[in-house]
Design an enzyme around this catalytic site. Structure first.
Site, PDB file in Angstrom:
ATOM      1  N   GLU A   1      -2.449  -9.299  -0.662  1.00 11.90           N
ATOM      2  CA  GLU A   1      -3.871  -9.384  -0.317  1.00 11.90           C
ATOM      3  C   GLU A   1      -4.748  -9.328  -1.564  1.00 11.90           C
ATOM      4  O   GLU A   1      -5.761 -10.022  -1.652  1.00 11.90           O
ATOM      5  CB  GLU A   1      -4.228  -8.276   0.672  1.00 11.90           C
ATOM      6  CG  GLU A   1      -3.646  -8.540   2.061  1.00 11.90           C
ATOM      7  CD  GLU A   1      -3.782  -7.371   3.017  1.00 11.90           C
ATOM      8  OE1 GLU A   1      -4.298  -7.575   4.129  1.00 11.90           O
ATOM      9  OE2 GLU A   1      -3.374  -6.240   2.644  1.00 11.90           O
TER      10      GLU A   1
ATOM     11  N   GLY B   1      -0.640  -5.136   0.748  1.00  9.58           N
ATOM     12  CA  GLY B   1      -1.863  -5.055  -0.038  1.00  9.58           C
ATOM     13  C   GLY B   1      -1.768  -5.743  -1.379  1.00  9.58           C
ATOM     14  O   GLY B   1      -2.773  -6.186  -1.939  1.00  9.58           O
TER      15      GLY B   1
ATOM     16  N   GLU C   1       3.419  -5.998   7.319  1.00  9.32           N
ATOM     17  CA  GLU C   1       2.778  -4.908   8.064  1.00  9.32           C
ATOM     18  C   GLU C   1       3.253  -4.752   9.502  1.00  9.32           C
ATOM     19  O   GLU C   1       3.366  -3.631  10.003  1.00  9.32           O
ATOM     20  CB  GLU C   1       1.246  -5.084   8.035  1.00  9.32           C
ATOM     21  CG  GLU C   1       0.585  -4.739   6.718  1.00  9.32           C
ATOM     22  CD  GLU C   1       0.560  -5.884   5.729  1.00  9.32           C
ATOM     23  OE1 GLU C   1      -0.140  -5.780   4.715  1.00  9.32           O
ATOM     24  OE2 GLU C   1       1.256  -6.910   5.965  1.00  9.32           O
TER      25      GLU C   1
ATOM     26  N   ALA D   1       0.849  -1.192   0.000  1.00  9.11           N
ATOM     27  CA  ALA D   1       0.000   0.000   0.000  1.00  9.11           C
ATOM     28  C   ALA D   1       0.885   1.242   0.000  1.00  9.11           C
ATOM     29  O   ALA D   1       2.067   1.177   0.350  1.00  9.11           O
ATOM     30  CB  ALA D   1      -0.907   0.002   1.223  1.00  9.11           C
TER      31      ALA D   1
END
Length: 260
Positions: free
Chosen positions: A115, A112, A135, A66
């Protein structure tokens, strides 16, 4: 469709979405998530699109995570809203799409990015791919479904290790774990995915969409997957694709499915 952060094209029933932020290693910001939502929604609504492939531009990254600069100063409430909105717009949306989605993972798929790949219906990786959920090294946890989908795919123990160490695994390890279905060369990745897409396209779009829904039901709280399968199986008998498929089989000819 004209977008700032992604590229889209349709050829012979295949919709291709390429995340195109090479200077940021294709990192996901809010604008890119919104554009991806719009592209997936448009392809899913287009009856000529039978399969969707999502990949990243360049040779370095699928999506390297991200865009941290967007949320580094968020409050608790803002962080919660960020995760909820992202899951609704993109990650849950992709998982429940009625059109099959293949993630062509070229290079880094982190945070992300991993994900998003896990939200796709299955994954193919290039041999230079590296995957992880880093993360916790930033003092936060995966917020776009990573803590849920990773254990479903690789098992609780491996998922816990990957999340807690914030480490990366290579493509062959990902295949061994069951995180990706195939590992191919970087240069052959898209063609390999297109070949699988071609095999999918020979089958009933209506039956495939019902199969996706039935499989996903097994992972929904409070939903009996077997009952969902029975319902979808029964519904299949009322479709034109079922009549076409069974008639073609009995008459020993190739079916011409319409997705109805």
């Amino acid at each position: 469709m004209a977008f700032e952060n992604i590229l889209t094209e349709v050829n012979d029933g295949l919709g291709l979405i390429t995340i195109n932020r090479p200077s940021k290693l294709n990192a996901l910001n809010k604008a890119t998530i919104q554009e991806l939502h719009e592209a997936f929604k448009a392809f899913d609504s287009d009856s000529t699109v039978k399969v969707i492939i999502v990949t990243g531009s360049g040779e370095k990254a699928f999506v390297a995570g991200a865009d941290i600069s967007e949320f580094a100063n968020f409050s608790e409430e803002e962080g919660g809203k960020l995760a909820a909105k992202g899951q609704e717009l993109l990650f849950d949306f992709v998982q429940n799409l009625s059109t099959p989605v293949i993630a062509a993972v070229n290079g880094f798929a982190l945070g992300g990015g991993l994900e998003l790949a896990m939200a796709a219906h299955f994954r193919v990786a290039s041999d230079n791919a590296r995957m992880g959920l880093p993360e916790v090294s930033l003092g936060v946890i995966p917020g776009y479904g990573g803590t849920q989908r990773l254990p479903q795919l690789v098992g609780k123990g491996r998922a816990m290790e990957m999340i807690m160490t914030a480490g990366m695994i290579n493509a062959e390890e990902a295949k061994t774990y069951g995180l990706v279905n195939h590992v191919v060369s970087q240069t052959g990745l898209l063609e390999f995915c297109k070949d699988i897409a071609g095999k999918i396209m020979k089958n009933s779009p209506m039956a495939i969409s019902k199969a996706i829904k039935a499989v996903n039901a097994n992972y929904e709280d409070g939903v009996n997957g077997y009952e969902a399968e029975i319902k979808a199986f029964g519904e299949s008998f009322g479709t034109e694709d079922f009549k076409e498929g069974t008639t073609a089989f009995l008459e020993k000819k190739k079916p011409q499915f319409t997705g109805k």
